[in-house]
Write a protein that holds these residues in place. Structure first.
Motif, PDB file in Angstrom:
ATOM      1  N   LEU A 156      56.803  66.251  10.426  1.00 52.18           N
ATOM      2  CA  LEU A 156      57.037  64.937  11.014  1.00 52.18           C
ATOM      3  C   LEU A 156      57.139  63.860   9.938  1.00 52.18           C
ATOM      4  O   LEU A 156      57.980  62.955  10.018  1.00 52.18           O
ATOM      5  N   GLU A 157      56.290  63.931   8.945  1.00 55.38           N
ATOM      6  CA  GLU A 157      56.299  62.911   7.904  1.00 55.38           C
ATOM      7  C   GLU A 157      57.544  63.003   7.022  1.00 55.38           C
ATOM      8  O   GLU A 157      58.049  61.989   6.543  1.00 55.38           O
ATOM      9  N   ARG A 158      58.050  64.228   6.806  1.00 56.64           N
ATOM     10  CA  ARG A 158      59.292  64.357   6.037  1.00 56.64           C
ATOM     11  C   ARG A 158      60.481  63.768   6.809  1.00 56.64           C
ATOM     12  O   ARG A 158      61.394  63.203   6.223  1.00 56.64           O
ATOM     13  N   HIS A 159      60.433  63.913   8.141  1.00 55.82           N
ATOM     14  CA  HIS A 159      61.540  63.410   8.958  1.00 55.82           C
ATOM     15  C   HIS A 159      61.484  61.896   9.101  1.00 55.82           C
ATOM     16  O   HIS A 159      62.466  61.193   8.860  1.00 55.82           O
ATOM     17  N   ASP A 160      60.310  61.370   9.508  1.00 53.52           N
ATOM     18  CA  ASP A 160      60.149  59.922   9.727  1.00 53.52           C
ATOM     19  C   ASP A 160      58.662  59.624   9.733  1.00 53.52           C
ATOM     20  O   ASP A 160      58.005  59.675  10.777  1.00 53.52           O
ATOM     21  N   ALA A 161      58.113  59.324   8.565  1.00 53.06           N
ATOM     22  CA  ALA A 161      56.672  59.136   8.441  1.00 53.06           C
ATOM     23  C   ALA A 161      56.175  57.969   9.298  1.00 53.06           C
ATOM     24  O   ALA A 161      55.192  58.088  10.038  1.00 53.06           O
ATOM     25  N   LEU A 162      56.862  56.832   9.187  1.00 51.77           N
ATOM     26  CA  LEU A 162      56.423  55.654   9.935  1.00 51.77           C
ATOM     27  C   LEU A 162      56.502  55.907  11.443  1.00 51.77           C
ATOM     28  O   LEU A 162      55.565  55.594  12.182  1.00 51.77           O
ATOM     29  N   GLY A 163      57.608  56.466  11.898  1.00 50.66           N
ATOM     30  CA  GLY A 163      57.751  56.747  13.324  1.00 50.66           C
ATOM     31  C   GLY A 163      56.719  57.721  13.828  1.00 50.66           C
ATOM     32  O   GLY A 163      56.193  57.581  14.939  1.00 50.66           O
ATOM     33  N   ALA A 164      56.390  58.736  13.019  1.00 50.99           N
ATOM     34  CA  ALA A 164      55.391  59.719  13.442  1.00 50.99           C
ATOM     35  C   ALA A 164      54.018  59.081  13.601  1.00 50.99           C
ATOM     36  O   ALA A 164      53.300  59.333  14.583  1.00 50.99           O
ATOM     37  N   HIS A 165      53.639  58.244  12.672  1.00 53.62           N
ATOM     38  CA  HIS A 165      52.301  57.632  12.724  1.00 53.62           C
ATOM     39  C   HIS A 165      52.199  56.617  13.862  1.00 53.62           C
ATOM     40  O   HIS A 165      51.195  56.566  14.569  1.00 53.62           O
ATOM     41  N   THR A 166      53.213  55.771  14.025  1.00 57.90           N
ATOM     42  CA  THR A 166      53.138  54.783  15.104  1.00 57.90           C
ATOM     43  C   THR A 166      53.210  55.436  16.480  1.00 57.90           C
ATOM     44  O   THR A 166      52.543  54.996  17.414  1.00 57.90           O
TER      45      THR A 166
END
Length: 267
Positions: A156-166
């Motif tokens: 998830l973090e490789r794909h979109d770190a910010l989107g995954a965390h939010t």
């Protein structure tokens, strides 16, 4: 095994040495990217749901509040001029109030979400490993097995770190932050449409029939509103519509009783 391989090519070392997991990699810095078709559809659905909610609330408040005020005035006087003045005042003031309330409410929520997204972006840049651990904890709480959750978080973090965390930690998505103007305009228009129905009913009916005709108009309007909103929201309308109608009729009876009592006392 298939789940791990499909999520991340780096998952195999975790399986090869389950008792000595490798250190989590630091998430890459968030980069500006073009939203996918699925994200655009999700944003559109969020916008539609927000406007549907504002429209239903606005129409319901317009029907009940304008009818209640007009019926209350009708209980105190039969002068059609006072009914028209009070009804129009309630219609205009209520519509503007609903629009402003929706704008302020949605703007506050939007600002809160954007501040949370900005704070998460800063935390990811300052302490990526700690934020990674928080993401792993959040994913574990969703039911992902412990033996694959690290690989899921890495992917998830490789794909979109910010989107995954939010999304997984805070339940907020950057592409789903709604616009307050859409909710405000929808609320204003729906309140005005809802309020016109009882106002026309009470102005067009004879004095002796004003209360029953207005009550009938309110029942029909609330019933149609409940059916339409349930259909648009793909929900059952039965009990919710009955509760709305019962509440509207109660408001009319109370305001009419107060108006009648004040009319007798003043007269």
């Amino acid at each position: 095994m298939a789940l791990v391989d499909s999520l991340s090519p780096t998952a195999r070392p975790h399986l090869a040495a389950p008792f000595a997991p490798s250190a989590p990699s630091a998430p890459s810095a968030p980069a500006t990217r073009v939203p996918s078709d699925q994200e655009l559809q999700r944003t559109s659905r969020t916008e539609q749901v927000n406007r549907l909610r504002a429209g239903v609330l606005g129409a319901n408040d317009g029907i009940v509040s304008v009818a209640g005020l007009a019926v209350g005035v009708a209980g105190a006087t039969t002068d059609i001029r006072w009914l028209l003045i009070s009804g129009l005042a309630a219609l205009v003031a209520g519509a503007l109030s609903m629009a402003m309330g929706e704008y302020v409410s949605v703007s506050t929520q939007r600002d809160t979400d954007r501040a949370l997204i900005a704070r998460t972006r800063t935390d990811l840049a300052a302490q990526p490993l700690r934020e990674h651990d928080h993401l792993v904890e959040a994913l574990t709480e969703t039911g992902i097995p412990d033996d694959v959750v690290e690989s899921v978080a890495d992917s998830l973090e490789r794909h979109d770190a910010l989107g995954a965390h939010t999304r997984f930690r805070h339940g907020v998505e950057d592409d789903a932050v709604v616009s307050p103007w859409g909710a405000a305009i929808t609320s204003l228009v729906s309140f005005a449409i809802g309020g016109v129905i009882p106002l026309l009913a009470i102005l067009a009916s004879p004095a002796v029939w004003r209360l029953p005709i207005t009550m009938a108009a309110v029942v029909i309007a609330l019933g149609l509103l409940g059916a339409v909103s349930a259909r648009l929201g793909q929900a059952q309308a039965g009990r919710a519509t009955l509760r709305t109608i019962a509440g509207g009729l109660l408001a009319l009876l109370v305001t009419y009783g107060i108006g009648a009592a004040l009319g007798v006392a003043i007269g």
